[in-house]
Design a protein around this motif. Structure first.
Motif, PDB file in Angstrom:
ATOM      1  N   GLY A 284       0.784  -1.224   0.000  1.00 42.60           N
ATOM      2  CA  GLY A 284       0.000   0.000   0.000  1.00 42.60           C
ATOM      3  C   GLY A 284       0.818   1.276   0.000  1.00 42.60           C
ATOM      4  O   GLY A 284       0.263   2.371  -0.157  1.00 42.60           O
TER       5      GLY A 284
ATOM      6  N   VAL B 160      -4.191  -7.449   5.287  1.00 40.85           N
ATOM      7  CA  VAL B 160      -3.411  -8.490   5.970  1.00 40.85           C
ATOM      8  C   VAL B 160      -2.527  -7.834   7.025  1.00 40.85           C
ATOM      9  O   VAL B 160      -1.762  -6.928   6.703  1.00 40.85           O
ATOM     10  N   ASP B 161      -2.637  -8.309   8.247  1.00 37.66           N
ATOM     11  CA  ASP B 161      -1.654  -7.953   9.276  1.00 37.66           C
ATOM     12  C   ASP B 161      -0.640  -9.100   9.310  1.00 37.66           C
ATOM     13  O   ASP B 161      -0.971 -10.210   9.756  1.00 37.66           O
ATOM     14  N   VAL B 162       0.572  -8.836   8.857  1.00 38.34           N
ATOM     15  CA  VAL B 162       1.546  -9.925   8.719  1.00 38.34           C
ATOM     16  C   VAL B 162       1.985 -10.511  10.066  1.00 38.34           C
ATOM     17  O   VAL B 162       2.616 -11.563  10.092  1.00 38.34           O
TER      18      VAL B 162
ATOM     19  N   ALA C 283       6.595  -5.867   4.076  1.00 36.20           N
ATOM     20  CA  ALA C 283       5.925  -5.000   5.061  1.00 36.20           C
ATOM     21  C   ALA C 283       6.799  -4.791   6.295  1.00 36.20           C
ATOM     22  O   ALA C 283       7.470  -5.714   6.762  1.00 36.20           O
TER      23      ALA C 283
ATOM     24  N   VAL D  37       7.552  -1.834   9.901  1.00 33.48           N
ATOM     25  CA  VAL D  37       7.246  -0.623  10.666  1.00 33.48           C
ATOM     26  C   VAL D  37       8.542   0.024  11.133  1.00 33.48           C
ATOM     27  O   VAL D  37       9.592  -0.617  11.185  1.00 33.48           O
TER      28      VAL D  37
ATOM     29  N   PRO E  68      18.251  -2.418   2.229  1.00 33.44           N
ATOM     30  CA  PRO E  68      18.342  -1.055   1.695  1.00 33.44           C
ATOM     31  C   PRO E  68      18.976  -0.080   2.680  1.00 33.44           C
ATOM     32  O   PRO E  68      18.854  -0.219   3.899  1.00 33.44           O
TER      33      PRO E  68
ATOM     34  N   THR F 285      18.947   4.344   3.009  1.00 33.66           N
ATOM     35  CA  THR F 285      17.831   5.249   3.310  1.00 33.66           C
ATOM     36  C   THR F 285      17.026   5.615   2.063  1.00 33.66           C
ATOM     37  O   THR F 285      17.562   6.170   1.103  1.00 33.66           O
TER      38      THR F 285
HETATM   39  P1  NAD Z   1       6.278   2.489   4.097  1.00 33.19           P
HETATM   40  O1  NAD Z   1       5.869   3.007   5.413  1.00 33.19           O
HETATM   41  O2  NAD Z   1       6.159   3.361   2.906  1.00 33.19           O
HETATM   42  O3  NAD Z   1       5.517   1.119   3.760  1.00 33.19           O
HETATM   43  C1  NAD Z   1       5.342   0.113   4.718  1.00 33.19           C
HETATM   44  C2  NAD Z   1       4.008  -0.578   4.424  1.00 33.19           C
HETATM   45  O4  NAD Z   1       3.883  -1.700   5.304  1.00 33.19           O
HETATM   46  C3  NAD Z   1       2.801   0.343   4.679  1.00 33.19           C
HETATM   47  O5  NAD Z   1       1.910   0.302   3.579  1.00 33.19           O
HETATM   48  C4  NAD Z   1       2.181  -0.259   5.925  1.00 33.19           C
HETATM   49  O6  NAD Z   1       0.758  -0.088   5.985  1.00 33.19           O
HETATM   50  C5  NAD Z   1       2.559  -1.710   5.785  1.00 33.19           C
HETATM   51  N1  NAD Z   1       2.498  -2.415   7.070  1.00 33.19           N
HETATM   52  C6  NAD Z   1       2.926  -1.987   8.279  1.00 33.19           C
HETATM   53  N2  NAD Z   1       2.677  -2.901   9.210  1.00 33.19           N
HETATM   54  C7  NAD Z   1       2.060  -3.938   8.591  1.00 33.19           C
HETATM   55  C8  NAD Z   1       1.545  -5.173   9.031  1.00 33.19           C
HETATM   56  N3  NAD Z   1       1.580  -5.537  10.327  1.00 33.19           N
HETATM   57  N4  NAD Z   1       0.996  -6.000   8.118  1.00 33.19           N
HETATM   58  C9  NAD Z   1       0.929  -5.650   6.822  1.00 33.19           C
HETATM   59  N5  NAD Z   1       1.380  -4.482   6.344  1.00 33.19           N
HETATM   60  C10 NAD Z   1       1.949  -3.636   7.225  1.00 33.19           C
HETATM   61  O7  NAD Z   1       7.796   2.017   4.300  1.00 33.19           O
HETATM   62  P2  NAD Z   1       8.921   1.442   3.313  1.00 33.19           P
HETATM   63  O8  NAD Z   1      10.124   2.247   3.548  1.00 33.19           O
HETATM   64  O9  NAD Z   1       8.419   1.257   1.935  1.00 33.19           O
HETATM   65  O10 NAD Z   1       9.189   0.044   4.026  1.00 33.19           O
HETATM   66  C11 NAD Z   1       9.073  -1.197   3.361  1.00 33.19           C
HETATM   67  C12 NAD Z   1      10.097  -2.137   3.955  1.00 33.19           C
HETATM   68  O11 NAD Z   1      11.406  -1.685   3.632  1.00 33.19           O
HETATM   69  C13 NAD Z   1      10.063  -2.272   5.483  1.00 33.19           C
HETATM   70  O12 NAD Z   1      10.257  -3.620   5.854  1.00 33.19           O
HETATM   71  C14 NAD Z   1      11.246  -1.437   5.911  1.00 33.19           C
HETATM   72  O13 NAD Z   1      11.741  -1.831   7.177  1.00 33.19           O
HETATM   73  C15 NAD Z   1      12.202  -1.722   4.787  1.00 33.19           C
HETATM   74  N6  NAD Z   1      13.302  -0.760   4.671  1.00 33.19           N
HETATM   75  C16 NAD Z   1      13.040   0.519   4.352  1.00 33.19           C
HETATM   76  C17 NAD Z   1      14.103   1.401   4.265  1.00 33.19           C
HETATM   77  C18 NAD Z   1      13.881   2.834   3.919  1.00 33.19           C
HETATM   78  O14 NAD Z   1      14.849   3.608   4.016  1.00 33.19           O
HETATM   79  N7  NAD Z   1      12.682   3.246   3.514  1.00 33.19           N
HETATM   80  C19 NAD Z   1      15.413   0.977   4.512  1.00 33.19           C
HETATM   81  C20 NAD Z   1      15.629  -0.339   4.842  1.00 33.19           C
HETATM   82  C21 NAD Z   1      14.564  -1.209   4.901  1.00 33.19           C
END
Ligand code: NAD
Length: 264
Positions: A16, A60-62, A89, A91, A183, A185
């Motif tokens: 999402g 879905v709540d993973v 997914a 947080v 990843p 930032t």
């Molecule tokens: P984001 O906040 O844009 O997206 C995260 C999505 O996960 C959201 O749509 C949220 O609703 C969903 N989500 C949260 N809890 C959930 C749950 N319990 N069940 C199902 N869905 C859930 O963040 P993003 O940066 O796109 O993060 C995606 C992944 O990448 C994460 O695992 C994050 O830790 C990882 N990550 C991100 C970065 C970064 O810099 N953005 C760096 C390293 C890793």
């Protein structure tokens, strides 16, 4: 696009927003059928609607086993099988170890580690039935090197890397490849939430106390030798490679994609 996932039946969690949304779109553009799963069901549905007829969605709540079982069941029912899962997914998890209480620790571990395991847990038998497949697990550079102010997040992401190796060893003989993405930032809502709570690089002494989130995100660029932060597409492109057959001899690895941050 060139059909790099042509005919593949896939699941993307966290579809999402951010990286997951970009990956769902890219997978579909490359020919995949995509289950867009997210705890925010409306956001998952919006991604699926945007993609069109090859996508479906589910709230879905993973961190909940029944939700993850339903996610796999509905995908197999709609697409006739399953070939790849991107367990993306996650947080935000700001705070040093001494700042966290047990509820906050469990919140982050529950989604970012347990939720990644559950996202692929119910897929395994289907992948074996299909003769193999690809599992892509979302870790972080924070699971590889020390980044300030993200203790529970780093512990969860390092756990994901361990799970990746373990599953690659256990299921390699079944033709299942398992790889992690780490990843640097990427300025998504998750990173903004982390910086809002003064986690990540904003926890360092040289981050001004009165800096705005935009200023803190801008300042993080200097940590990435390539001179810019990542984009969601940068990460989605790697997920596409790992989900597709073009990475057929890649398994059990954690690939860092961070603009050089961990090399600096
Ligand atoms: P984001 O906040 O844009 O997206 C995260 C999505 O996960 C959201 O749509 C949220 O609703 C969903 N989500 C949260 N809890 C959930 C749950 N319990 N069940 C199902 N869905 C859930 O963040 P993003 O940066 O796109 O993060 C995606 C992944 O990448 C994460 O695992 C994050 O830790 C990882 N990550 C991100 C970065 C970064 O810099 N953005 C760096 C390293 C890793």
């Amino acid at each position: 696009m060139t059909g790099r996932l042509s005919g593949k039946r896939t699941i993307v969690t966290g579809a999402g927003s951010g990286i997951g949304q970009a990956a769902a779109r890219l997978f579909a553009a490359e020919g995949a059928h995509v289950m867009c799963a997210d705890i925010n069901g409306d956001a998952a549905a919006a991604t699926a609607t945007d993609i069109g007829e090859r996508a479906i969605s589910l709230a879905v709540d993973v961190s909940r086993p029944a939700d993850c079982q339903a996610m796999v069941d509905q995908t197999v029912s709609a697409f006739g099988g399953l070939d790849a899962v991107y367990a993306n997914a996650g947080v935000d998890g700001p705070g040093r170890a001494g700042d966290l209480d047990i509820d906050e620790w469990n919140r982050v571990i529950g989604v970012n580690l347990t939720g990644v395991w559950l996202s692929v847990r119910y897929a395994i038998d289907h992948l074996i039935a299909a003769g193999g497949g690809s599992l892509v697990l979302q870790a972080s550079v924070g699971g590889v090197i020390g980044v300030p102010g993200i203790a529970s997040y780093a512990a969860a992401k390092a756990g994901v890397i361990g799970l990746t190796r373990q599953m690659a060893v256990d299921y390699g003989p079944d033709g299942i490849r398992v790889n992690a993405i780490c990843p640097g930032t990427v300025p998504t809502p998750l990173v903004r939430a982390t910086y809002e709570k003064r986690g990540g690089f904003s926890a360092t002494a040289n981050a001004p106390a009165d800096a705005t989130v935009d200023e803190l995100i801008d300042a993080a660029k200097v940590r990435h030798p390539i001179g810019r932060l990542g984009t969601t597409t940068d990460i989605a492109q790697l997920a596409l490679h790992l989900a597709s057959d073009e990475s057929s001899w890649t398994t059990g690895t954690a690939i860092v994609i961070d603009g050089g941050m961990s090399a600096a």
